[in-house]
Design a protein around this motif. Structure first.
Motif, PDB file in Angstrom:
ATOM      1  N   SER A  44       0.511  -1.355   0.072  1.00 51.05           N
ATOM      2  CA  SER A  44       0.076   0.095   0.197  1.00 51.05           C
ATOM      3  C   SER A  44       0.542   0.962   0.502  1.00 51.05           C
ATOM      4  O   SER A  44       0.433   2.436  -0.683  1.00 51.05           O
ATOM      5  N   GLN A  86      -7.994   0.063  -0.040  1.00 54.46           N
ATOM      6  CA  GLN A  86      -8.440  -0.911   0.712  1.00 54.46           C
ATOM      7  C   GLN A  86      -9.419  -0.098   1.602  1.00 54.46           C
ATOM      8  O   GLN A  86     -10.682  -1.215   1.669  1.00 54.46           O
ATOM      9  N   ASP A 165      -6.174  -2.065  -4.103  1.00 54.36           N
ATOM     10  CA  ASP A 165      -5.620  -2.398  -3.116  1.00 54.36           C
ATOM     11  C   ASP A 165      -6.507  -2.950  -2.408  1.00 54.36           C
ATOM     12  O   ASP A 165      -7.668  -2.773  -1.903  1.00 54.36           O
ATOM     13  N   GLU A 166      -6.530  -4.216  -2.372  1.00 54.74           N
ATOM     14  CA  GLU A 166      -7.296  -6.002  -1.857  1.00 54.74           C
ATOM     15  C   GLU A 166      -8.966  -5.345  -2.420  1.00 54.74           C
ATOM     16  O   GLU A 166      -9.806  -5.478  -1.158  1.00 54.74           O
ATOM     17  N   GLY A 405      -2.784  -3.099   6.527  1.00 52.93           N
ATOM     18  CA  GLY A 405      -4.542  -3.096   6.616  1.00 52.93           C
ATOM     19  C   GLY A 405      -4.347  -4.991   8.092  1.00 52.93           C
ATOM     20  O   GLY A 405      -5.647  -4.950   8.687  1.00 52.93           O
TER      21      GLY A 405
HETATM   22 MG   LIG Z   1      -1.999  -2.779   2.230  1.00 50.88          MG
END
Ligand SMILES: [Mg+2]
Ligand SMILES: Nc1ncnc2c1ncn2[C@@H]1O[C@H](COP(=O)(O)OP(=O)(O)OP(=O)(O)O)[C@@H](O)[C@H]1O
Length: 510
Positions: A44, A86, A165-166, A405
């Motif tokens: 990230s 995220q 991001d995810e 995260g």
């Molecule tokens: Mg991350």
């Protein structure tokens, strides 16, 4: 049309951590490039540098052979970069339309041309197969729609390079398929996609090339044809084999620890969310709950944990009626909760790691005596949890909003599992954590059950449900539409039930 993106020796240091350690990476235009790596590896951070949220300490970014330096996200947007974060960055009280145009309103002399924006957005959503209700408030629409809003937002701002991001951490398998269709459409339209995920199967399904980060460095890169889950795992965390969790074996019938009796919940709009629901979980048992989000799961959890308003029915903990007990009273009786939303409900983002770890234990011995905090004990308590859950943190004094995260998720779980529980409610407990951490969290949940806790596991991940649960119930429209003991229900059967199909029939009567 975008050109290649080249990261040249990007370095970024935070107090106590080298998040990006001279990262060099080339992302080819018009491809899907995945970046994988364990929690805290620096993924990230690198993406936040590309989208202008962070400035690197050193290193350069080139796009289409030109050096770029972004002083703000606005600069990055101008250069055609958009990021779907995220944690979503949307204003919950504003409508979808207002969120989409916020900061980029068309118009002149202070007049906003909303209709012009609306037309443009409608055109974009049709082009990419997105469907977002422009006039609903963000807080009222499900997360999968919120994500589509985020995607539409970056497209509206003219993004050519889109970072995810995810994105699938919050999606059901069906929704993930929808996202992948949208991503393929982006590539068709000559955009470039950067895709971050811990779900290696998905990475292999969508990416053209995959880069692996480890401790802030690139530890490998390969084309998807050469990638297997095992190979990626080995490059990420240094081993390729992971233990497959097995549901606990219950030899004899035990007393129920959690009982839900004829629960009924209607929402403010008088819609029935939970309809005469009854089930019980005995000590040592893990009951898995499958279901498409929005079929009563959140109302059920709210009722059990004690902040939901119910119409009728009873909840018993260890045979004692707790229907009217407060959240605190329930927690004192050993109820623990791992919420789906780790940043808004699971933690206090501006508070330190240690503060988040002691929340709920801070008023009793040994952490406090006669109303005074004992910092030596607190320090030991917090250090022990950080070690046991391998939370990657430079200092326990830093606010949890600076954690990666997955490490924030581990912090919430560490706190909830710090003491033995009587009932553990877990919603998507491995959301956003790497495979090694997921294996560990699974082992901890099994251990909780082994020590005699009753576990209610709600998860979007059917593999997770099948490998941990003794019994699975499928919720549909606030009711149990199917139930089975471990090993007797296939993923396909659960999938059909989740869609409301029972015995091959479409839907159930209301
Ligand atoms: Mg991350
Ligand atoms: N603003 C910040 N202040 C201090 N440390 C930070 C900050 N942002 C990130 N870090 C640290 O930098 C490291 C890399 O974090 P990053 O968020 O990039 O990891 P990640 O690879 O995205 O992990 P995850 O898979 O868990 O999301 C972590 O140790 C994190 O705690």
């Amino acid at each position: 049309m975008p050109g290649d993106i080249i990261f040249q020796a990007i370095t970024k240091r935070f107090p106590g951590v080298l998040a990006n350690d001279s990262i060099s990476l080339t992302i080819r235009a018009k491809t899907v490039h995945a970046i994988v790596g364990e929690n805290g590896a620096g993924k990230s951070t690198l993406m936040n540098i590309l989208c202008g949220l962070l400035r690197p300490d050193s290193g350069e970014i080139l796009i289409d052979h030109q050096y770029k330096s972004f002083n703000s996200p606005r600069d990055a947007v101008k250069a055609g970069i958009g990021m779907v974060h995220q944690e979503f960055m949307l204003a919950r009280d504003l409508t979808v339309l207002d969120n989409l145009i916020l900061g980029y309103e068309p118009g002149s002399y202070g007049l906003i041309k909303r209709e012009e924006a609306r037309k443009k957005l409608q055109k974009l959503s049709t082009a990419y197969g997105l469907s977002v209700p422009l006039d609903c408030k963000i807080g009222e629409i499900p997360v999968s729609f919120q994500q589509q809003v985020e995607i539409l937002k970056v497209l509206y701002r003219g993004a050519e390079i889109i970072i995810f991001d995810e994105p699938t951490a919050v999606l059901t398998p069906q929704e993930t398929r929808g996202l992948f269709t949208a991503i393929r459409e982006l590539i068709e339209q000559n955009k470039t996609v950067i895709f971050i995920s811990h779900k290696l199967k998905e990475v292999i399904a969508i990416a053209d090339r995959i880069s692996i980060l480890r401790n802030g460095r690139v530890s490998g890169e390969l084309p998807v044809e050469e990638a297997t889950e095992q190979k990626l795992a080995e490059l990420m965390v240094g081993r390729k084999n992971f233990l497959q969790a097995v549901p606990p074996v219950i030899k004899e019938e035990r007393a129920p620890l959690l009982e839900i009796v004829n629960l009924r919940v209607t929402d403010q709009a008088k819609i029935v969310r939970i309809n005469d629901l009854s089930f019980s979980i005995q000590a040592g048992e893990i009951l898995g709950v499958a279901g498409v989000a929005g079929n009563g799961q959140s109302e059920l959890v709210a009722a059990i944990i004690g902040w939901g308003v119910i119409d009728s029915g009873r909840i018993l903990l260890n045979r004692i009626d707790i229907t009217t007990s407060s959240v605190r009273q329930r927690r004192l009786k050993g109820m623990r909760y791992i919420p789906q939303d780790r940043s808004m409900i699971g933690s206090c983002l501006s508070a330190a790691v240690w503060e988040n770890l002691i929340m709920g234990y801070e008023f009793k011995a040994p952490l406090a005596r006669r109303g005074l905090l004992n910092f030596t004990e607190i320090n030991n308590f917090s250090k022990k949890l950080i070690g046991r859950f391998k939370i990657k943190v430079a200092s326990q004094d830093m606010p949890v909003q600076n954690l990666s995260g997955g490490n924030l998720q581990k912090t919430v779980i560490a706190r909830e599992l710090a003491e033995n529980s009587t009932v553990l409610l877990a919603e998507d407990p491995t959301r956003g954590v790497d495979i090694a951490a997921a294996e560990f969290i699974h082992s901890q949940i099994l251990q909780e059950a082994g020590k005699g806790s009753a576990v209610l596991l709600i998860s979007q991940d059917l593999d997770e449900l099948l490998s941990l649960s003794n019994r699975i119930i499928v919720l549909y429209d606030g009711r149990i539409i199917g139930e089975s003991i471990a090993g007797e229900m296939t993923k396909e059967a659960i999938g059909l039930l989740m869609g409301g199909r029972c015995n091959g029939k479409d839907g159930v009567d209301k």
